[in-house]
Design a protein around this motif. Structure first.
Motif: not given
Ligand code: ATP
Length: 241
Positions: A14-34
């Motif tokens: 994701s970017a704000y115009g030319p500023i790349k704020a996140i660069r290829g983020v992969s993550l998983k959250v399991r049901q019921g966890e924090i």
């Protein structure tokens, strides 16, 4: 471990115009966890949450919630599917009463009786809000406004909550109090939580699984019990040597 994944991000940018704020983020959250995303100021933590909840559309990658593709869906649609966002800085409506702020949490719903029940249920976690129900939200303290923001998210009856920096500007005592309630909500309602924090100490104590974000990239992930013992986490995020 072994629980089903409720939220999956694959290679999200994701970017704000030319500023790349996140660069290829992969993550998983399991049901019921924090789960928690740690990172310093500007690492891109808020941007991850805004991209999940549909406030920002990603340039690349995909987001699946409960097996469905929610990439770039409308925020209201995401809330309707059971995913609520508590934004950084609470963003309560200062000129509306506490009660009306809670009602805003149900803006995607029309079943008034059920909404009234959900407001009652949300207030059981925050008795102070019941006492202040008719007051303007702008008159609440910072901690109480944070409580209101969390309660407002609960009113949507979510399966999962995105929680952005709840400790911001709060005393250690209030922070602890709010984290205890977040854990209760997770345990009692089974609500899955993705918590974004600069207060790594607190976050690693309450969360099950953690990701470390630097410059828009995940650089480390593990169970929090393991992260807490890693030397660079201790040094850079827990202020220990
Ligand atoms: P913080 O705790 O300060 O919110 P963060 O880790 O949540 O930090 P983000 O708010 O996601 O970080 O910001 C990531 C990057 O994107 C930063 O470089 C920031 O300056 C930039 N950024 C954030 N919001 C905007 C915006 N509205 N316009 C332009 N750039 C932005």
């Amino acid at each position: 471990q072994g629980a089903e994944e409720i939220l999956v991000l694959s290679n999200v940018e994701s970017a704000y115009g030319p500023i790349k704020a996140i660069r290829g983020v992969s993550l998983k959250v399991r049901q019921g966890e924090i789960a928690t995303v740690l990172g310093s100021n500007g690492a891109g933590k808020s941007t991850i949450l805004k991209t999940i909840s549909g406030i920002i559309d990603p340039n690349r990658g995909s987001i699946h919630f409960r097996g469905e593709n929610i990439t770039a869906k409308d925020p209201a649609d995401v809330v309707r599917r059971g995913l609520s966002h508590v934004p950084e800085g609470r963003e309560v409506f200062p000129l509306l009463s506490v009660h009306d702020n809670l009602l805003m949490g149900a803006y995607t719903r029309s079943d008034r009786d059920a909404v009234a029940r959900d407001i009652e249920a949300a207030m059981t976690y925050f008795p102070i809000l019941r006492e202040r129900e008719r007051q303007d939200a702008g008159l609440l303290s910072g901690g109480q406004q944070q409580m209101l923001a969390i309660a407002r998210a609960l009113v949507a009856s979510p399966q999962m909550i995105l929680l952005d920096e709840p400790s911001l500007g709060l005393s250690p005592k209030l922070t602890k109090e709010i984290f205890e309630i977040v854990v209760r909500i997770n345990r009692e309602r089974g609500t899955t939580i993705l918590l974004v924090e600069q207060n790594a100490n607190m976050a690693l104590n309450v969360a099950d699984y953690g990701y470390v974000l630097e410059n828009g990239r995940i650089v480390m992930e593990d169970r929090c019990a393991v992260l807490r013992e890693k030397e660079d986490v201790k040094e850079f995020y827990l202020g220990m040597k």
